[in-house]
Motif scaffolding. Structure first.
Motif, PDB file in Angstrom:
ATOM      1  N   HIS A  69       5.891  -5.554 -10.065  1.00  0.00           N
ATOM      2  CA  HIS A  69       5.153  -6.225  -8.992  1.00  0.00           C
ATOM      3  C   HIS A  69       4.291  -5.195  -8.290  1.00  0.00           C
ATOM      4  N   ARG A  70       3.149  -5.666  -7.790  1.00  0.00           N
ATOM      5  CA  ARG A  70       2.265  -4.797  -7.010  1.00  0.00           C
ATOM      6  C   ARG A  70       1.723  -5.573  -5.819  1.00  0.00           C
ATOM      7  N   ASN A  71       1.535  -4.854  -4.725  1.00  0.00           N
ATOM      8  CA  ASN A  71       0.814  -5.348  -3.552  1.00  0.00           C
ATOM      9  C   ASN A  71       1.359  -6.677  -3.022  1.00  0.00           C
ATOM     10  N   GLU A  72       2.693  -6.757  -2.948  1.00  0.00           N
ATOM     11  CA  GLU A  72       3.335  -7.883  -2.293  1.00  0.00           C
ATOM     12  C   GLU A  72       4.724  -7.447  -1.821  1.00  0.00           C
ATOM     13  N   GLU A  73       5.210  -8.137  -0.801  1.00  0.00           N
ATOM     14  CA  GLU A  73       6.546  -7.918  -0.276  1.00  0.00           C
ATOM     15  C   GLU A  73       7.401  -9.092  -0.751  1.00  0.00           C
ATOM     16  N   PRO A 138       5.792   2.217  -2.479  1.00  0.00           N
ATOM     17  CA  PRO A 138       6.832   1.266  -2.876  1.00  0.00           C
ATOM     18  C   PRO A 138       8.168   1.625  -2.251  1.00  0.00           C
ATOM     19  N   HIS A 139       8.974   0.604  -1.995  1.00  0.00           N
ATOM     20  CA  HIS A 139      10.231   0.819  -1.264  1.00  0.00           C
ATOM     21  C   HIS A 139      11.160  -0.346  -1.562  1.00  0.00           C
ATOM     22  N   ILE A 140      12.465  -0.107  -1.550  1.00  0.00           N
ATOM     23  CA  ILE A 140      13.449  -1.173  -1.716  1.00  0.00           C
ATOM     24  C   ILE A 140      14.413  -1.129  -0.531  1.00  0.00           C
ATOM     25  N   GLN A 141      14.723  -2.301   0.014  1.00  0.00           N
ATOM     26  CA  GLN A 141      15.705  -2.424   1.091  1.00  0.00           C
ATOM     27  C   GLN A 141      16.777  -3.422   0.656  1.00  0.00           C
ATOM     28  N   HIS A 142      18.023  -3.086   0.907  1.00  0.00           N
ATOM     29  CA  HIS A 142      19.143  -3.970   0.578  1.00  0.00           C
ATOM     30  C   HIS A 142      20.189  -3.757   1.656  1.00  0.00           C
ATOM     31  N   GLU A 143      20.335  -4.744   2.549  1.00  0.00           N
ATOM     32  CA  GLU A 143      21.143  -4.531   3.746  1.00  0.00           C
ATOM     33  C   GLU A 143      22.142  -5.666   3.963  1.00  0.00           C
ATOM     34  N   GLY A 158      11.464  -8.893   9.689  1.00  0.00           N
ATOM     35  CA  GLY A 158      10.309  -8.967  10.566  1.00  0.00           C
ATOM     36  C   GLY A 158       9.370  -7.830  10.256  1.00  0.00           C
ATOM     37  N   PRO A 159       8.287  -7.691  10.994  1.00  0.00           N
ATOM     38  CA  PRO A 159       7.365  -6.574  10.779  1.00  0.00           C
ATOM     39  C   PRO A 159       8.054  -5.235  11.040  1.00  0.00           C
ATOM     40  N   GLU A 160       7.474  -4.171  10.520  1.00  0.00           N
ATOM     41  CA  GLU A 160       7.985  -2.828  10.793  1.00  0.00           C
ATOM     42  C   GLU A 160       8.097  -2.622  12.305  1.00  0.00           C
ATOM     43  N   GLY A 161       9.224  -2.062  12.726  1.00  0.00           N
ATOM     44  CA  GLY A 161       9.439  -1.797  14.138  1.00  0.00           C
ATOM     45  C   GLY A 161      10.104  -2.918  14.899  1.00  0.00           C
ATOM     46  N   SER A 162      10.339  -4.070  14.251  1.00  0.00           N
ATOM     47  CA  SER A 162      11.033  -5.164  14.927  1.00  0.00           C
ATOM     48  C   SER A 162      12.534  -4.900  14.923  1.00  0.00           C
ATOM     49  N   PRO A 165      17.037  -6.628  10.654  1.00  0.00           N
ATOM     50  CA  PRO A 165      17.667  -5.620   9.802  1.00  0.00           C
ATOM     51  C   PRO A 165      16.804  -5.148   8.644  1.00  0.00           C
ATOM     52  N   LEU A 166      15.789  -5.923   8.257  1.00  0.00           N
ATOM     53  CA  LEU A 166      14.883  -5.531   7.179  1.00  0.00           C
ATOM     54  C   LEU A 166      13.451  -5.783   7.627  1.00  0.00           C
ATOM     55  N   PHE A 167      12.500  -5.098   6.975  1.00  0.00           N
ATOM     56  CA  PHE A 167      11.108  -5.222   7.411  1.00  0.00           C
ATOM     57  C   PHE A 167      10.177  -5.549   6.260  1.00  0.00           C
ATOM     58  N   VAL A 168       9.061  -6.193   6.625  1.00  0.00           N
ATOM     59  CA  VAL A 168       7.930  -6.388   5.728  1.00  0.00           C
ATOM     60  C   VAL A 168       6.703  -5.799   6.399  1.00  0.00           C
ATOM     61  N   ARG A 169       5.695  -5.535   5.590  1.00  0.00           N
ATOM     62  CA  ARG A 169       4.520  -4.846   6.120  1.00  0.00           C
ATOM     63  C   ARG A 169       3.397  -5.825   6.436  1.00  0.00           C
ATOM     64  N   ASN A 170       3.768  -6.792   7.284  1.00  0.00           N
ATOM     65  CA  ASN A 170       2.797  -7.672   7.915  1.00  0.00           C
ATOM     66  C   ASN A 170       3.522  -8.506   8.970  1.00  0.00           C
ATOM     67  N   ASP A 171       2.756  -9.371   9.659  1.00  0.00           N
ATOM     68  CA  ASP A 171       3.270 -10.049  10.842  1.00  0.00           C
ATOM     69  C   ASP A 171       3.938 -11.373  10.480  1.00  0.00           C
TER      70      ASP A 171
END
Length: 254
Positions: A69-73, A138-143, A158-162, A165-171
């Protein structure tokens, strides 16, 4: 329904039936829900940074071989059963009712998915969010995630900084809720943002509108909107900034 009266008491919303966009690969089947298609004359199948919400089925003993996959969360939400993941980074992960996985594909991420022969049949959501920029790292999160409490929303990404427990790179914020028949909750909302609701199990009412099993509703109000279960239900909600900058070059979630 879209009532713009200044005395309006019903929420402004657009409902959509069960999707008719599907793929059948035998032991792996998918149904694509496009939130933008709920809105008449909307020129985008997605809605802002939320590209698509995919209802995915995997029979026991199914292997989806290594692919990129590319360019998607990509978020895997598994309310029951297990989804087994491995990737070229050496991760071997099990996503189930106690974990959520986010694959921030960025410039490219290779992974495979599997159910074993003695695993239960799997029905899950795979959510595709459009990132704000192309070719991110690229990054993987599993929480692990908190236990679900009946009638309460559980904030999962939620967005980064929310504070999720996990983040995506948009709002986009994502929450789930289990509602017993007759119970009422308030749809998550944020000022200036819209909310997309999907009924994974059961049926609910929003204002005067009924939203049944695998149906959805896009609410374009940002005030308090009541959701009442007409039968035991599992619902998910996405709070979306419709004006967030987006990219459209994802492998699937364009």
């Amino acid at each position: 329904m879209d009532d713009s009266s200044s005395t309006r008491t019903q929420p402004r919303l657009h409902t959509a039936p069960r999707t008719d966009v599907s793929q059948n690969q035998g032991k792996f089947r998918t149904h694509f829900n496009f939130p933008g298609r709920a809105v008449p004359d909307h020129d985008d199948h997605g809605y802002g940074p939320l590209a698509t919400v995919v209802e995915s089925f995997m029979d026991p003993g199914t292997l989806i071989r290594m692919h990129q996959h590319r360019n998607e969360e990509i978020i895997s939400w598994v309310p029951d059963g297990v989804m087994r993941h491995d990737d070229r980074q050496g991760n071997e992960l099990v996503t189930d009712s106690e974990h959520v996985m986010v694959m921030n594909a960025g410039s490219g991420f290779w992974h495979a998915e599997e159910t074993l022969a003695d695993d239960p049949p799997l029905r899950m959501l795979q959510i595709f969010v459009r990132p704000h920029s192309l070719d991110l790292d690229p990054h993987i999160q599993h929480e692990p995630i908190p236990d679900s409490v009946a009638g309460e929303w559980r904030h999962l990404f939620g967005p980064e900084g929310s504070d999720a427990p996990l983040f995506v790179r948009n709002d986009v914020h994502f929450s789930d809720c289990r509602l017993e028949a007759g119970a009422t909750t308030t749809l998550p909302s944020r000022s200036g943002w819209h909310t997309y609701l999907y009924v994974f199990e059961g049926a609910v009412e929003i204002g005067e509108e009924s939203v049944g099993y695998t149906e959805s509703a896009l609410v374009t109000d940002d005030g308090d909107v009541a959701v009442t279960a007409t039968e035991d239900s599992i619902i998910v909600a996405f709070s979306i900034d419709p004006d967030a900058p987006i990219t459209r070059q994802g492998t699937i979630g364009r």
